[in-house]
Design a protein around this motif. Structure first.
Motif, PDB file in Angstrom:
ATOM      1  N   PHE A 108     -27.667 -42.973  75.795  1.00 30.48           N
ATOM      2  CA  PHE A 108     -28.712 -42.294  76.263  1.00 30.48           C
ATOM      3  C   PHE A 108     -29.347 -41.429  75.258  1.00 30.48           C
ATOM      4  CE2 PHE A 108     -27.316 -44.434  79.934  1.00 30.48           C
ATOM      5  CZ  PHE A 108     -28.366 -44.997  80.570  1.00 30.48           C
ATOM      6  N   PHE A 109     -28.771 -41.064  74.321  1.00 30.91           N
ATOM      7  CA  PHE A 109     -29.410 -39.863  73.426  1.00 30.91           C
ATOM      8  C   PHE A 109     -29.945 -40.702  72.491  1.00 30.91           C
ATOM      9  CE2 PHE A 109     -27.465 -35.437  73.805  1.00 30.91           C
ATOM     10  CZ  PHE A 109     -27.372 -35.652  75.210  1.00 30.91           C
ATOM     11  N   ALA A 110     -31.192 -39.828  71.911  1.00 26.78           N
ATOM     12  CA  ALA A 110     -32.021 -40.258  70.898  1.00 26.78           C
ATOM     13  C   ALA A 110     -31.210 -39.751  69.395  1.00 26.78           C
ATOM     14  CB  ALA A 110     -33.362 -39.757  70.980  1.00 26.78           C
ATOM     15  N   ASP A 122     -38.991 -44.028  74.730  1.00 27.97           N
ATOM     16  CA  ASP A 122     -37.952 -45.039  74.699  1.00 27.97           C
ATOM     17  C   ASP A 122     -37.023 -44.941  75.862  1.00 27.97           C
ATOM     18  OD1 ASP A 122     -39.491 -46.255  72.721  1.00 27.97           O
ATOM     19  OD2 ASP A 122     -38.321 -44.882  71.105  1.00 27.97           O
ATOM     20  N   GLY A 123     -36.965 -43.982  76.566  1.00 26.39           N
ATOM     21  CA  GLY A 123     -36.073 -43.883  77.701  1.00 26.39           C
ATOM     22  C   GLY A 123     -34.745 -43.052  77.032  1.00 26.39           C
ATOM     23  N   LYS A 124     -34.929 -42.245  75.841  1.00 27.21           N
ATOM     24  CA  LYS A 124     -33.825 -41.811  75.334  1.00 27.21           C
ATOM     25  C   LYS A 124     -33.796 -40.276  75.560  1.00 27.21           C
ATOM     26  CE  LYS A 124     -31.927 -45.432  73.458  1.00 27.21           C
ATOM     27  NZ  LYS A 124     -30.600 -45.981  73.946  1.00 27.21           N
ATOM     28  N   VAL A 125     -32.781 -39.350  75.744  1.00 25.99           N
ATOM     29  CA  VAL A 125     -32.805 -37.796  75.692  1.00 25.99           C
ATOM     30  C   VAL A 125     -33.144 -37.401  74.349  1.00 25.99           C
ATOM     31  CG1 VAL A 125     -31.378 -36.006  76.160  1.00 25.99           C
ATOM     32  CG2 VAL A 125     -30.962 -37.994  77.761  1.00 25.99           C
ATOM     33  N   ILE A 126     -34.118 -36.564  74.322  1.00 21.68           N
ATOM     34  CA  ILE A 126     -34.427 -35.531  73.129  1.00 21.68           C
ATOM     35  C   ILE A 126     -33.898 -34.220  73.161  1.00 21.68           C
ATOM     36  CG2 ILE A 126     -36.309 -37.187  72.169  1.00 21.68           C
ATOM     37  CD1 ILE A 126     -38.281 -35.379  73.427  1.00 21.68           C
TER      38      ILE A 126
END
Length: 108
Positions: free
Chosen positions: A17-19, A96-100
């Motif tokens: 889940f991480f960018a 994109d549904g990723k943690v920033i």
């Protein structure tokens, strides 16, 4: 992501889940820059755990691209110490549904 963390698969949650450009902050005492650094930090932390006593996911809220999750983590560490964290994890997500950005707040 919270379901994966609740199962103790913290490293897997970061990997999924991480960018790549995600940053973290720990109670204002440092943090990580980039997904690779966070994975390394979480692998080191997970490797230092002797026993997971409990991981409790209390609540989550979502407002737009920001979420907040309340957890209690209770671990026995290999060095004989104990970790008991009751915290709020605030995440900012990209399109994109990723943690920033992920920031941890003490909920004690």
């Amino acid at each position: 992501m919270d379901a994966i963390v609740s199962q103790g698969a913290i490293v897997d949650a970061v990997k999924e889940f991480f960018a790549d450009n995600a940053n973290t902050s720990d109670y204002g005492n440092g943090g990580t820059t980039g997904k690779t650094e966070m994975i390394a930090k979480m692998e080191g932390f997970a490797g230092a755990i002797a026993k997971v006593n409990s991981i409790t996911h209390h609540h989550s809220i979502v407002d737009g691209n920001v979420s907040a999750s309340e957890f209690t983590f209770d671990f026995d560490m290999k060095d004989g110490s104990k970790i008991y964290w009751h915290e709020i994890i605030r995440r900012i997500w990209n399109a994109d549904g990723k943690v920033i950005q992920e920031e941890y707040f003490n909920a004690e």
